[in-house]
Motif scaffolding. Structure first.
Motif, PDB file in Angstrom:
ATOM      1  N   TYR A   6       4.336  40.771 -32.292  1.00  9.12           N
ATOM      2  CA  TYR A   6       3.012  41.284 -32.672  1.00  9.12           C
ATOM      3  C   TYR A   6       2.846  42.743 -32.257  1.00  9.12           C
ATOM      4  N   GLY A   7       3.928  43.502 -32.334  1.00  8.93           N
ATOM      5  CA  GLY A   7       3.874  44.914 -31.974  1.00  8.93           C
ATOM      6  C   GLY A   7       3.578  45.147 -30.507  1.00  8.93           C
ATOM      7  N   TYR A   8       3.824  44.142 -29.694  1.00  3.80           N
ATOM      8  CA  TYR A   8       3.532  44.178 -28.260  1.00  3.80           C
ATOM      9  C   TYR A   8       2.062  44.490 -27.996  1.00  3.80           C
ATOM     10  N   ASP A   9       1.187  44.038 -28.887  1.00  6.28           N
ATOM     11  CA  ASP A   9      -0.254  44.148 -28.690  1.00  6.28           C
ATOM     12  C   ASP A   9      -0.680  42.975 -27.804  1.00  6.28           C
ATOM     13  N   PRO A  10      -1.178  43.252 -26.591  1.00  7.94           N
ATOM     14  CA  PRO A  10      -1.487  42.161 -25.668  1.00  7.94           C
ATOM     15  C   PRO A  10      -2.552  41.198 -26.190  1.00  7.94           C
ATOM     16  N   VAL A  11      -3.514  41.688 -26.937  1.00  9.42           N
ATOM     17  CA  VAL A  11      -4.566  40.818 -27.461  1.00  9.42           C
ATOM     18  C   VAL A  11      -3.989  39.870 -28.514  1.00  9.42           C
ATOM     19  N   LYS A  12      -3.205  40.411 -29.435  1.00 14.61           N
ATOM     20  CA  LYS A  12      -2.596  39.574 -30.474  1.00 14.61           C
ATOM     21  C   LYS A  12      -1.613  38.577 -29.872  1.00 14.61           C
ATOM     22  N   SER A  14      -1.703  37.304 -26.850  1.00 21.88           N
ATOM     23  CA  SER A  14      -2.414  36.269 -26.105  1.00 21.88           C
ATOM     24  C   SER A  14      -3.120  35.286 -27.032  1.00 21.88           C
ATOM     25  N   ARG A  15      -3.474  35.720 -28.219  1.00 24.67           N
ATOM     26  CA  ARG A  15      -4.124  34.817 -29.176  1.00 24.67           C
ATOM     27  C   ARG A  15      -3.128  33.902 -29.886  1.00 24.67           C
ATOM     28  N   ASN A  16      -1.892  34.355 -30.052  1.00 27.41           N
ATOM     29  CA  ASN A  16      -0.925  33.638 -30.879  1.00 27.41           C
ATOM     30  C   ASN A  16       0.255  33.042 -30.127  1.00 27.41           C
ATOM     31  N   MET A  17       0.336  33.282 -28.826  1.00 26.13           N
ATOM     32  CA  MET A  17       1.482  32.796 -28.059  1.00 26.13           C
ATOM     33  C   MET A  17       1.005  32.072 -26.805  1.00 26.13           C
ATOM     34  N   THR A  18       1.854  31.202 -26.281  1.00 26.43           N
ATOM     35  CA  THR A  18       1.543  30.507 -25.036  1.00 26.43           C
ATOM     36  C   THR A  18       2.079  31.320 -23.864  1.00 26.43           C
ATOM     37  N   VAL A  19       1.642  30.934 -22.665  1.00 27.24           N
ATOM     38  CA  VAL A  19       2.125  31.605 -21.463  1.00 27.24           C
ATOM     39  C   VAL A  19       3.637  31.436 -21.339  1.00 27.24           C
ATOM     40  N   ALA A  20       4.143  30.253 -21.652  1.00 31.00           N
ATOM     41  CA  ALA A  20       5.583  30.004 -21.566  1.00 31.00           C
ATOM     42  C   ALA A  20       6.361  30.910 -22.518  1.00 31.00           C
ATOM     43  N   GLU A  21       5.858  31.103 -23.730  1.00 34.10           N
ATOM     44  CA  GLU A  21       6.522  31.989 -24.694  1.00 34.10           C
ATOM     45  C   GLU A  21       6.512  33.436 -24.197  1.00 34.10           C
ATOM     46  N   LEU A  22       5.387  33.842 -23.624  1.00 38.46           N
ATOM     47  CA  LEU A  22       5.294  35.210 -23.107  1.00 38.46           C
ATOM     48  C   LEU A  22       6.230  35.416 -21.925  1.00 38.46           C
ATOM     49  N   GLU A  23       6.282  34.423 -21.035  1.00 41.21           N
ATOM     50  CA  GLU A  23       7.175  34.540 -19.883  1.00 41.21           C
ATOM     51  C   GLU A  23       8.640  34.561 -20.314  1.00 41.21           C
ATOM     52  N   VAL A  57       3.303  42.698 -22.099  1.00 40.61           N
ATOM     53  CA  VAL A  57       3.497  41.249 -21.988  1.00 40.61           C
ATOM     54  C   VAL A  57       2.766  40.707 -20.760  1.00 40.61           C
ATOM     55  N   THR A  58       2.852  41.418 -19.642  1.00 41.03           N
ATOM     56  CA  THR A  58       2.186  40.926 -18.434  1.00 41.03           C
ATOM     57  C   THR A  58       0.666  40.971 -18.580  1.00 41.03           C
ATOM     58  N   TRP A  59       0.136  41.948 -19.312  1.00 41.80           N
ATOM     59  CA  TRP A  59      -1.308  41.961 -19.575  1.00 41.80           C
ATOM     60  C   TRP A  59      -1.714  40.775 -20.441  1.00 41.80           C
ATOM     61  N   ALA A  60      -0.887  40.413 -21.406  1.00 43.88           N
ATOM     62  CA  ALA A  60      -1.181  39.239 -22.245  1.00 43.88           C
ATOM     63  C   ALA A  60      -1.167  37.961 -21.405  1.00 43.88           C
ATOM     64  N   ILE A  61      -0.216  37.857 -20.483  1.00 50.86           N
ATOM     65  CA  ILE A  61      -0.168  36.692 -19.595  1.00 50.86           C
ATOM     66  C   ILE A  61      -1.413  36.668 -18.711  1.00 50.86           C
ATOM     67  N   TYR A  62      -1.783  37.809 -18.155  1.00 50.46           N
ATOM     68  CA  TYR A  62      -2.988  37.889 -17.328  1.00 50.46           C
ATOM     69  C   TYR A  62      -4.222  37.476 -18.116  1.00 50.46           C
ATOM     70  N   TYR A  63      -4.323  37.966 -19.350  1.00 45.11           N
ATOM     71  CA  TYR A  63      -5.479  37.659 -20.199  1.00 45.11           C
ATOM     72  C   TYR A  63      -5.598  36.157 -20.447  1.00 45.11           C
ATOM     73  N   LEU A  64      -4.459  35.488 -20.633  1.00 39.83           N
ATOM     74  CA  LEU A  64      -4.463  34.040 -20.878  1.00 39.83           C
ATOM     75  C   LEU A  64      -4.780  33.237 -19.626  1.00 39.83           C
ATOM     76  N   THR A  65      -4.405  33.742 -18.469  1.00 36.84           N
ATOM     77  CA  THR A  65      -4.556  32.973 -17.236  1.00 36.84           C
ATOM     78  C   THR A  65      -5.791  33.307 -16.434  1.00 36.84           C
ATOM     79  N   LYS A  66      -6.568  34.305 -16.825  1.00 32.08           N
ATOM     80  CA  LYS A  66      -7.760  34.649 -16.035  1.00 32.08           C
ATOM     81  C   LYS A  66      -8.890  33.692 -16.239  1.00 32.08           C
TER      82      LYS A  66
END
Length: 66
Positions: A6-12, A14-23, A57-66
């Motif tokens: 997703y172009g490494y867009d953290p918002v996109k 976090s909306r379309n991937m799981t934490v496991a996929e991001l990790e 990627v780490t911002w997307a993980i943070y966004y999902l886990t906050k």
């Protein structure tokens, strides 16, 4: 199979991937962008693009886990 980034867009991501996929993306980024010992300057072990991708990627993980 190629993984969507997703172009490494953290918002996109976090909306379309799981934490496991991001990790799972983090080792891939590290492998692709690690600098050799003679290229390292200071404490940086990744090139500039690798640091940016890791940050996104780490911002997307943070966004999902906050």
């Amino acid at each position: 199979m190629r993984q969507r980034t997703y172009g490494y867009d953290p918002v996109k991501m976090s909306r379309n991937m799981t934490v496991a996929e991001l990790e799972a993306m983090l080792p891939t980024v590290k492998d692709e962008h690690t600098l050799s010992a003679d290229q390292r300057n200071g404490i940086n072990m990744l090139d500039k693009k690798g640091m940016w991708k890791t940050d996104q990627v780490t911002w997307a993980i943070y966004y999902l886990t906050k």
